[in-house]
Structure formats: structure tokens, C-alpha cells
Write a protein that holds these residues in place. Structure first.
Motif, short mmCIF file in Angstrom:
data_model
loop_
_atom_site.label_atom_id
_atom_site.label_comp_id
_atom_site.label_asym_id
_atom_site.label_seq_id
_atom_site.Cartn_x
_atom_site.Cartn_y
_atom_site.Cartn_z
N THR A 9 40.34 8.43 17.44
CA THR A 9 38.99 7.99 17.29
C THR A 9 38.94 6.82 18.07
OG1 THR A 9 37.12 7.59 15.73
CG2 THR A 9 39.44 6.62 15.33
N VAL A 10 37.54 6.45 18.58
CA VAL A 10 37.52 5.25 19.30
C VAL A 10 36.42 4.30 18.33
CG1 VAL A 10 35.98 4.25 21.12
CG2 VAL A 10 37.47 6.15 21.64
N GLU A 11 35.24 4.65 17.74
CA GLU A 11 34.08 4.16 17.02
C GLU A 11 34.50 4.48 15.40
OE1 GLU A 11 31.64 5.52 19.64
OE2 GLU A 11 32.01 4.11 21.06
N SER A 54 39.55 14.96 18.05
CA SER A 54 39.58 13.94 19.04
C SER A 54 38.21 13.70 19.39
CB SER A 54 40.30 13.73 20.50
OG SER A 54 40.17 12.93 21.11
N SER A 55 37.56 12.63 19.80
CA SER A 55 36.05 12.39 20.17
C SER A 55 36.28 12.55 21.93
CB SER A 55 35.56 11.06 19.91
OG SER A 55 36.58 9.95 19.89
N ALA A 123 29.16 17.07 16.15
CA ALA A 123 28.12 16.28 16.56
C ALA A 123 28.82 14.88 15.80
CB ALA A 123 26.88 16.42 16.12
N GLY A 124 28.95 13.85 16.71
CA GLY A 124 29.15 12.59 16.35
C GLY A 124 28.42 11.59 16.01
N ALA A 125 28.26 10.49 16.29
CA ALA A 125 27.37 9.37 15.75
C ALA A 125 27.14 8.34 16.81
CB ALA A 125 27.92 8.80 14.53
N LEU A 126 25.99 7.73 16.64
CA LEU A 126 25.76 6.65 17.64
C LEU A 126 25.88 5.34 16.75
CD1 LEU A 126 22.10 7.80 19.25
CD2 LEU A 126 24.37 7.41 20.35
#
Length: 177
Positions: A9-11, A54-55, A123-126
Motif C-alpha cells: 500500500t502507499v496511502e 497491491s495498489s 476501487a480505491g480512495a482519493l
């Protein structure tokens, strides 16, 4: 059943998704070990099934996830596995964005020689509140183009939690068949 979940992950959204999956599996009485790729995850040999996530950033997956897969490819290809790919493009209404995400995943699996049959695009997130000034501008511009939220004073989550739960439960049920 003993299940391993490894994520990169990054965020933090991929971590949140991995933890959600772990909770679902624990509710169904499975033994779950969850590990961030930066924490030297356990080898998959002693597990009945493995979920790896993974993102996507800059059209690439986390390099530690790639290394983990390559280091354990023989074992991963001999077990039930699933790959969960997290990106904002999945939330887009633009077909080309979805096609690109599928191609990135296909290329990644081919490059790592991982033969998983289960791939989930989530789907991820902003995470505007975690971005530096320049990334915030870039992400706002992309969100505007794709009809996403441009309110940079808060984070916006696009993950379909009900769908994630359904996919995990279907995967586990298929292992019992």
C-alpha cells in the motif's frame, strides 16, 4: 482453513481492504495472518490459501509485492490464490480506464509468472488529506476529468465494500467444493 493475506500500500486503502477481508474470513472461523509487504511477510508454504493485493501507482504495482510473488512463485502456483488490484481507475466511468487496469494486471501476472485464476479489481480512495500540494493538484485534475470528487478538504472512498465481501466469500466457498 489457514489463510495468508499479503498487501502493498502507499496511502493505506489497500491495507484497509486487506483488513476488511481478514475480518470477513475470521467471522467464518478461518485462521488469518495478514502482513504488509514491507514487514517481511511469512512464506506461503504453511497456508491453505493466499490473497495478495497491491495498489496501482504510475501504472505499476508495489515492487515489494512483485518481489514476494517472484520469491514464492512455485508455492503460489500450487495453491488457491487471489490477487486484489486496487486503483482509482476502477471507479471511473471511462471504459479505457478499466481496460488499462485489466492490462496492467495481465502484464503483471505474466511478468511474475503467477497463474492465479482469481483477480479482483477494486476501487480505491482519493486521500487528498495525505497528498502533498502537487499530488493533490494532479489527483484533483484527474478526478475532475473522470467525474470524481474534487473537494480536497477531505478524503473520498470509492471501495465497494459489499462487493469485496461477496468476492471473498465466493472464493472461500469455492475452495470447499
Amino acid at each position: 482453513m489457514k489463510i495468508l493475506i499479503v498487501y502493498g500500500t502507499v496511502e493505506g486503502q489497500t491495507r484497509k481492504i486487506a483488513r476488511f477481508m481478514a475480518d470477513i474470513l475470521r467471522e467464518k472461523s478461518h485462521q488469518v495472518v495478514i502482513s504488509n509487504a514491507v514487514e517481511n511477510p511469512p512464506a506461503p508454504i504453511d497456508f491453505d490459501a493466499v490473497l495478495i493485493g497491491s495498489s496501482i501507482h504510475m501504472s505499476k504495482y508495489n515492487t515489494l509485492i512483485k518481489s514476494y510473488i517472484e520469491d514464492h512463485i512455485k508455492v503460489l502456483n500450487s495453491k488457491p490464490t487471489a490477487f486484489f488490484s486496487v486503483s482509482m481507475a476502477v471507479a471511473s466511468s471511462i471504459k479505457e480506464e478499466h481496460d488499462e487496469v485489466v492490462q496492467i494486471a495481465t502484464d503483471f501476472l505474466k511478468e511474475t509468472k503467477w497463474n492465479t485464476n482469481t483477480i479482483w479489481h477494486i476501487a480505491g480512495a482519493l486521500k487528498y488529506t495525505r497528498y502533498n500540494y502537487f499530488k493533490k493538484l494532479i489527483m484533483r485534475s484527474i478526478a475532475k476529468k473522470e467525474g470524481g470528487s474534487i473537494d480536497t478538504n477531505k478524503d473520498h472512498e470509492y471501495t465497494d465494500w459489499a462487493k469485496v465481501k461477496e468476492q471473498v466469500l465466493q472464493f472461500i466457498t469455492s475452495l470447499k467444493s
